[in-house]
Design a protein around this motif. Structure first.
Motif, PDB file in Angstrom:
ATOM      1  N   GLN A 108      20.172  -4.430  -9.839  1.00 56.88           N
ATOM      2  CA  GLN A 108      19.227  -4.343 -10.956  1.00 56.88           C
ATOM      3  C   GLN A 108      19.849  -4.752 -12.290  1.00 56.88           C
ATOM      4  O   GLN A 108      19.880  -3.981 -13.249  1.00 56.88           O
ATOM      5  CB  GLN A 108      18.638  -2.928 -11.055  1.00 56.88           C
ATOM      6  CG  GLN A 108      17.921  -2.474  -9.802  1.00 56.88           C
ATOM      7  CD  GLN A 108      17.164  -1.187 -10.024  1.00 56.88           C
ATOM      8  OE1 GLN A 108      16.125  -1.183 -10.695  1.00 56.88           O
ATOM      9  NE2 GLN A 108      17.653  -0.095  -9.464  1.00 56.88           N
ATOM     10  N   LEU A 109      20.340  -5.990 -12.320  1.00 56.30           N
ATOM     11  CA  LEU A 109      20.916  -6.510 -13.553  1.00 56.30           C
ATOM     12  C   LEU A 109      20.049  -7.647 -14.097  1.00 56.30           C
ATOM     13  O   LEU A 109      19.612  -8.518 -13.341  1.00 56.30           O
ATOM     14  CB  LEU A 109      22.336  -7.027 -13.314  1.00 56.30           C
ATOM     15  CG  LEU A 109      23.390  -5.952 -13.056  1.00 56.30           C
ATOM     16  CD1 LEU A 109      24.745  -6.594 -12.770  1.00 56.30           C
ATOM     17  CD2 LEU A 109      23.507  -4.990 -14.241  1.00 56.30           C
ATOM     18  N   PRO A 110      19.804  -7.652 -15.407  1.00 55.90           N
ATOM     19  CA  PRO A 110      18.939  -8.675 -16.007  1.00 55.90           C
ATOM     20  C   PRO A 110      19.701  -9.945 -16.363  1.00 55.90           C
ATOM     21  O   PRO A 110      20.711  -9.901 -17.066  1.00 55.90           O
ATOM     22  CB  PRO A 110      18.419  -7.978 -17.268  1.00 55.90           C
ATOM     23  CG  PRO A 110      19.531  -7.040 -17.661  1.00 55.90           C
ATOM     24  CD  PRO A 110      20.183  -6.603 -16.367  1.00 55.90           C
TER      25      PRO A 110
ATOM     26  N   ASP B  57      15.254  -7.514 -19.306  1.00 62.74           N
ATOM     27  CA  ASP B  57      15.797  -6.209 -19.698  1.00 62.74           C
ATOM     28  C   ASP B  57      14.860  -5.073 -19.308  1.00 62.74           C
ATOM     29  O   ASP B  57      15.294  -4.023 -18.829  1.00 62.74           O
ATOM     30  CB  ASP B  57      16.052  -6.168 -21.208  1.00 62.74           C
ATOM     31  CG  ASP B  57      17.307  -6.920 -21.612  1.00 62.74           C
ATOM     32  OD1 ASP B  57      18.128  -7.238 -20.726  1.00 62.74           O
ATOM     33  OD2 ASP B  57      17.472  -7.200 -22.818  1.00 62.74           O
TER      34      ASP B  57
ATOM     35  N   ARG C  31      14.941  -4.881 -15.556  1.00 61.47           N
ATOM     36  CA  ARG C  31      16.295  -4.920 -14.987  1.00 61.47           C
ATOM     37  C   ARG C  31      16.301  -5.814 -13.744  1.00 61.47           C
ATOM     38  O   ARG C  31      16.648  -5.415 -12.649  1.00 61.47           O
ATOM     39  CB  ARG C  31      16.798  -3.512 -14.655  1.00 61.47           C
ATOM     40  CG  ARG C  31      17.187  -2.684 -15.867  1.00 61.47           C
ATOM     41  CD  ARG C  31      17.797  -1.357 -15.483  1.00 61.47           C
ATOM     42  NE  ARG C  31      18.984  -1.504 -14.642  1.00 61.47           N
ATOM     43  CZ  ARG C  31      19.660  -0.495 -14.099  1.00 61.47           C
ATOM     44  NH1 ARG C  31      19.246   0.744 -14.312  1.00 61.47           N
ATOM     45  NH2 ARG C  31      20.721  -0.727 -13.349  1.00 61.47           N
ATOM     46  N   ASN C  32      15.960  -7.079 -13.984  1.00 63.36           N
ATOM     47  CA  ASN C  32      15.749  -7.992 -12.864  1.00 63.36           C
ATOM     48  C   ASN C  32      15.921  -9.428 -13.340  1.00 63.36           C
ATOM     49  O   ASN C  32      15.602  -9.748 -14.497  1.00 63.36           O
ATOM     50  CB  ASN C  32      14.325  -7.823 -12.328  1.00 63.36           C
ATOM     51  CG  ASN C  32      14.173  -8.248 -10.887  1.00 63.36           C
ATOM     52  OD1 ASN C  32      14.569  -7.504  -9.992  1.00 63.36           O
ATOM     53  ND2 ASN C  32      13.617  -9.416 -10.643  1.00 63.36           N
TER      54      ASN C  32
ATOM     55  N   LYS D 206      21.344  -0.091 -23.022  1.00 62.31           N
ATOM     56  CA  LYS D 206      21.542  -0.296 -21.588  1.00 62.31           C
ATOM     57  C   LYS D 206      22.528   0.746 -21.065  1.00 62.31           C
ATOM     58  O   LYS D 206      23.722   0.458 -20.875  1.00 62.31           O
ATOM     59  CB  LYS D 206      22.056  -1.717 -21.317  1.00 62.31           C
ATOM     60  CG  LYS D 206      21.108  -2.801 -21.806  1.00 62.31           C
ATOM     61  CD  LYS D 206      21.645  -4.192 -21.504  1.00 62.31           C
ATOM     62  CE  LYS D 206      20.660  -5.269 -21.953  1.00 62.31           C
ATOM     63  NZ  LYS D 206      21.144  -6.636 -21.627  1.00 62.31           N
TER      64      LYS D 206
ATOM     65  N   TYR E   9      23.159   1.891 -18.315  1.00 65.38           N
ATOM     66  CA  TYR E   9      23.798   1.603 -17.028  1.00 65.38           C
ATOM     67  C   TYR E   9      25.012   0.692 -17.183  1.00 65.38           C
ATOM     68  O   TYR E   9      25.804   0.533 -16.247  1.00 65.38           O
ATOM     69  CB  TYR E   9      22.793   0.912 -16.099  1.00 65.38           C
ATOM     70  CG  TYR E   9      22.240  -0.373 -16.674  1.00 65.38           C
ATOM     71  CD1 TYR E   9      22.915  -1.577 -16.534  1.00 65.38           C
ATOM     72  CD2 TYR E   9      21.032  -0.389 -17.373  1.00 65.38           C
ATOM     73  CE1 TYR E   9      22.430  -2.750 -17.071  1.00 65.38           C
ATOM     74  CE2 TYR E   9      20.532  -1.562 -17.912  1.00 65.38           C
ATOM     75  CZ  TYR E   9      21.229  -2.742 -17.762  1.00 65.38           C
ATOM     76  OH  TYR E   9      20.743  -3.896 -18.306  1.00 65.38           O
TER      77      TYR E   9
ATOM     78  N   TYR F 126      13.549   1.760  -6.482  1.00 62.77           N
ATOM     79  CA  TYR F 126      13.357   0.687  -7.462  1.00 62.77           C
ATOM     80  C   TYR F 126      12.108  -0.153  -7.202  1.00 62.77           C
ATOM     81  O   TYR F 126      11.650  -0.886  -8.082  1.00 62.77           O
ATOM     82  CB  TYR F 126      14.592  -0.203  -7.584  1.00 62.77           C
ATOM     83  CG  TYR F 126      14.902  -1.168  -6.459  1.00 62.77           C
ATOM     84  CD1 TYR F 126      14.049  -2.218  -6.129  1.00 62.77           C
ATOM     85  CD2 TYR F 126      16.106  -1.071  -5.742  1.00 62.77           C
ATOM     86  CE1 TYR F 126      14.351  -3.120  -5.122  1.00 62.77           C
ATOM     87  CE2 TYR F 126      16.418  -1.966  -4.726  1.00 62.77           C
ATOM     88  CZ  TYR F 126      15.544  -2.994  -4.422  1.00 62.77           C
ATOM     89  OH  TYR F 126      15.854  -3.896  -3.432  1.00 62.77           O
TER      90      TYR F 126
END
Length: 358
Positions: A97-99, A159, A162-163, A198, A200, A231
């Motif tokens: 789940q990183l943008p 953001d 998260r994708n 962010k 995370y 998610y």
């Protein structure tokens, strides 16, 4: 009102990213998107950003993983076979789940293919070439201005969800020039603010919070199932909130085209030609390829005779169109492949032949 500037597509894409607050770019040269890394190599440092030409597309996607994990606004760009090499990394980014924002300036395929414009990456970007359950959010601009606006907003969408977000732009858009209004410069996120925006991100906890970890390995299948189910609602939310489309003259059309990207502009000219012969034509243009705008098809004239997808592939968009239509209308395909372009006269002539069969 800000004045318009004449800018080449690929350079405009890069400008939009920098103005959206992107400060990290990773890529590798491949035609027809080379002006993006060229521009970034020259201009990103002036905005206090970092440009890295990776040793390969595999290197680029994994460098992007690291920068995104640290909370950066990250851009990647490539073209069709380069995007193919990134598929494992895209799956990994979705998993953790990183943008990131990824621009695909599509060319002919399969394999190395040609350097001419095509749209044969539709399945690749919408269905996912990587493993597992995930989606990428995919936008399809049909002008340089729209591409700039989509890229500018894509970082916020990435953001929020998260994708990864993919901008599917064909080679024609990357290489042509158009007058555009450049979006205003956003202030880039300061390093000290990343933990707040962010939480995370791997910024170093310095005994001020619990240790963060980003993990894509689940040795117990029940834990992986729980994680995916946790998610997945964001994709259901995206399907409700993100679909975008433009419908033109579909409510009284006897034939409705479906096309995206620069091909949709060619279709609009073909519609004028058909109108001269008394054939009422409409156009559904998906602006998001995923989530697919199924609701757009509810506006079609109930008495329409035919729906025709127009695409630079052997027929990939057509599958989602058939699902959206649910058998209400016959569906046909007008296409060219390998980097060959359609022209309005060809579309009009092939449409008449399809309607004659009816």
């Amino acid at each position: 009102m800000r004045e318009k500037k004449l800018i080449k597509g690929n350079e405009a894409f890069a400008i939009a990213a920098i103005n959206a607050g992107c400060r990290y770019y990773f890529g590798y040269p491949i035609t027809p998107q080379n002006e993006i890394p060229e521009y970034m190599s020259r201009e990103l440092a002036k905005a206090a950003g970092a440009f890295i030409q990776a040793e390969s597309e595999l290197g680029a996607i994994n460098m992007a993983y690291g920068a995104a994990a640290a909370g950066g606004r990250v851009l990647l760009s490539s073209s069709s076979p380069g995007i193919a090499l990134m598929q494992e990394g895209i799956s990994l980014l979705c998993s953790v789940q990183l943008p990131v924002v990824l621009i695909n300036v599509m060319r002919g395929g399969p394999g190395i293919g040609s350097i001419q414009p095509a749209q044969a990456d539709y399945n690749q970007v919408t269905k996912g070439g990587g493993n597992g359950d995930y989606h990428c959010i995919v936008y399809a601009p049909n002008s340089i201005q729209e591409a700039m606006d989509m890229i500018y907003n894509a970082f916020d969408i990435a953001d929020e969800y998260r994708n990864p977000v993919i901008i599917a732009a064909d080679g024609m858009l990357g290489q042509m020039m158009e007058p555009v209004i450049v979006p205003s410069m956003k202030e880039a996120v300061k390093e000290k603010d990343i933990p707040l925006i962010k939480p995370y991100a791997l910024t170093g906890h310095k005994n001020q919070r619990e240790r963060n970890a980003i993990n894509s390995v689940w040795l117990k299948q029940d834990l992986l199932e729980d994680y995916i189910n946790e998610y997945w609602p964001k994709y259901e939310k995206a399907e409700k909130e993100l679909p975008e489309y433009v419908n033109t003259k579909v409510k009284d059309a006897e034939v409705v085209f479906v096309a995206y990207g620069s091909t949709s502009r060619i279709v609009l000219e073909a519609m004028d030609l058909l109108a001269e012969d008394g054939i009422r034509a409409g156009l559904i243009r998906p602006k998001t390829l995923w989530p697919f705008p199924n609701k757009a098809f509810e506006e079609i004239n109930p008495k329409a005779a035919h729906v025709i997808t127009v695409e630079l592939s052997k027929g990939q968009l057509i599958n989602d169109v058939k699902l959206a239509i649910e058998g209400r209308y016959p569906v046909s395909l007008i296409n060219r492949v390998g980097g060959m372009l359609l022209d309005p006269i060809e579309i009009a002539d092939r449409t008449k032949k399809i309607l004659e069969v009816e």
